[in-house]
Design an enzyme around this catalytic site. Structure first.
Site, mmCIF file in Angstrom:
data_model
loop_
_atom_site.group_PDB
_atom_site.id
_atom_site.type_symbol
_atom_site.label_atom_id
_atom_site.label_comp_id
_atom_site.label_asym_id
_atom_site.label_seq_id
_atom_site.Cartn_x
_atom_site.Cartn_y
_atom_site.Cartn_z
ATOM 1 C CB ALA A 95 45.150 11.495 16.654
ATOM 2 C CE LYS A 96 44.855 12.828 8.647
ATOM 3 N NZ LYS A 96 43.981 11.674 8.969
ATOM 4 N NE ARG A 97 44.399 14.908 19.111
ATOM 5 C CZ ARG A 97 43.308 14.325 18.609
ATOM 6 N NH1 ARG A 97 43.135 14.239 17.316
ATOM 7 N NH2 ARG A 97 42.384 13.835 19.416
ATOM 8 C CG ASP B 99 41.355 13.678 9.019
ATOM 9 O OD1 ASP B 99 41.334 13.190 7.863
ATOM 10 O OD2 ASP B 99 41.760 13.042 9.994
#
Lengths: 272, 272
Positions: A95-97, B99
Site C-alpha cells: 500500500a506504500k502508505r 509507486d
C-alpha cells in the site's frame, strides 16, 4: 504471524517466493470477465494453484483501488480467502502508505487489523511518527521502502546526506524507532550490488525484494549478497507468474512459472 | 479545474481555506450514527454549511479506508456530491500515494479520473517515474509532499544532501519533471520560517499548508513568508472546523469557525 513462523514456512516449502497479485482486468483471461467478481476469481485460482510453491502473496492496493468499490470488495475477499484457507501464508498489503501519527494509525488499523494482513508496505518520507503507529501492532510487520527497484530511486534515495546515502539513513534511523523488531525493508533486485552495504546496517532484517524477472534483477545476485542465516529474503514476482498465460490454463501456467522460481530457490537453499 | 480558476475562486470568496474532511465515527455527533451512511451525512451537512467560506475540501483517504467498503462508498458519495453541487470547489484526495510507474498510473486514474478529484497528494521518495504518471493528467494537480507539519519531518526532510536539505532537493528536482506546471506542494504551517527559502525555489507554485490551529502553526506567519501575487496558498484546517461541536448544531458551529478563518484571510488579502 511471527518472523520465526515465516522462516519455518520457508524451510518447509524450500521457497522464499512472494507472488504479487496485481490484477489488471485488461490482462486476465477473457472467460473470467463473465463471472460476478473476475478479480477475486482470478486470485482464487492463482492462489489454489501456487500456494504450495510460495510463502507469501502481495496484492498491490493500487490495482484494487483502480476498480473502486468492486476492487475493494475483491481485495477483502482475497485476504479473507487467504486467511481462512491458507493461514500459513505471510500476507503483504503493498500500500506504500504513510501520514502523520493519528492518520497512520487509521491506515494501520485498516490493513493490519480489519483486513488482517500480516504486513503492510510504508513510505519513510514523513519519518518516525508516521511509521511507529504501524510498528505498534504485535506480530505484524511494517515493510519500509528503503531502496526501490525503479529508475526514480536515483532521484533521492541514493543521494548522499552527510556522506551517507538517504536509503542508508532510512535504514539506520528506523532501527532506533519503537518496536523496530517489526520492521522489514523493500530493496529492489535491480540494485543487488547495494546489498553488501545494506547487510552491514541491517544484518538480520527480512527484505522484500521486487524486480527479479521483468525488471531485470538476478535471483542469484540477490541471494549472494543479501541472504542471511535465516534466509532473510522474500523475492517478489508478479507479472512473470500471474500472466504466464491468458487462456483457460492460466492458473496451471502460473504454477509452472512459480515452480521454476521455487526450484531455483530450493537449489540455493540446499547449497548453503 | 485550472490554477487560474482556483485563483478566481479565492478572489471571489476572499478565502483560501481548505477544509479537511477527516471523519472519525468516534467524534461525530451521536444522532448521525443512526443514519444509513453517517460519514456521508456528516460531510454533506458540513459542506452545505461551509462551501461559501472555503475554496477546497480535502478528505484524507485513511479515514475512509479505515471503514472498509462503507468508507469507500462514503468517499465516492462525498466527491460526487461536491462535483455535482459545488463544481467551483477545488477537491483534494489526501492519499499520499506513490509507486513505480504503471502502478502510479492506476492510483492516478482512481483518484483523478474515476473519482474525479481535482488533485491528489503524492509522496516523493520513489522519484520521477513514480510522480510523472500523476502529472500527465490535464487540468489536474499533483500535490507533492515537501516539508510536512509533523515532528518526523526532521528525520529525513530537513537533512542535508550535498549542502542542500532533502525537501529543497525535492522542490528543485521535481521542477524538471514532465508537466511540472501541474505540481503543487505540501508545506507545514509549523515550519513557516522555511517559506522564504522555499519561495526562492518555487516562487509561484501553490502550497497546501496543514498545521494551522491544532498543530500550532500561525496563519499570519504563513502568509507573511509564503503568499504570492496569485495568493499561492491553500490553508487546511480539519479538526478545528469539523469538530467545533458534537451536538445537533455541529454544521452551524463548523461554519462559525470557518468564518473566523475566512475573515482573517479576507483581512490579509485586503491588506495586500
Amino acid at each position: 504471524m511471527t518472523q520465526n513462523q515465516l522462516v519455518e514456512q520457508i524451510r518447509l516449502k524450500k521457497s522464499f517466493l512472494a507472488i504479487g497479485l496485481d490484477v489488471d482486468l485488461n490482462k486476465i483471461p477473457k472467460h473470467l470477465l463473465e463471472t460476478e467478481d473476475p478479480i477475486f476469481e482470478f486470485n482464487k485460482a492463482i492462489i489454489d494453484a501456487t500456494h504450495h510453491l510460495c510463502v507469501s502473496y502481495k496484492p498491490n492496493t493500487a490495482f484494487y483501488e483502480a476498480y473502486g468499490l468492486k476492487g475493494w470488495k475483491a481485495l477483502e475477499k482475497t485476504i479473507n480467502y487467504l486467511n481462512e484457507n491458507y493461514p500459513e501464508i505471510f500476507t503483504i498489503a503493498d500500500a506504500k502508505r504513510g501520514d502523520i501519527g493519528n492518520t497512520s494509525t487509521m491506515y494501520a488499523k485498516a490493513f493490519l487489523e480489519d483486513l488482517a494482513f500480516d504486513s503492510v508496505t510504508v513510505a519513510p518520507y514523513m519519518g518516525k511518527d508516521s511509521v511507529e503507529p504501524f510498528l505498534a501492532f504485535k506480530n505484524k510487520h511494517t515493510i519500509l521502502l528503503a531502496l526501490t527497484s525503479n529508475q526514480g530511486a536515483f532521484d533521492f534515495q541514493t543521494k548522499t546526506i552527510d556522506g551517507k546515502e538517504v536509503y542508508k539513513q532510512v535504514l539506520e534511523t528506523s532501527k532506533t524507532w519503537d518496536n523496530s523488531e517489526n520492521l522489514m525493508y523493500v530493496v529492489g533486485a535491480t540494485k543487488a550490488e547495494y546489498l553488501t552495504d545494506i547487510r552491514k546496517i541491517i544484518p538480520n532484517s527480512f527484505l522484500l525484494v521486487p524486480g527479479v524477472g521483468a525488471q531485470g534483477g538476478s535471483l542469484q545476485d540477490v541471494c549472494k549478497y543479501g541472504m542471511t542465516d535465516n534466509v532473510g529474503l522474500l523475492i517478489n514476482s508478479s507479472r512473470g507468474i500471474i500472466y504466464a498465460s491468458n487462456g483457460t490454463d492460466f492458473a496451471e501456467a502460473a504454477a509452472k512459472n512459480a515452480n521454476v522460481l521455487q526450484q531455483e530457490m530450493e537449489a540455493i537453499l540446499n547449497s548453503k
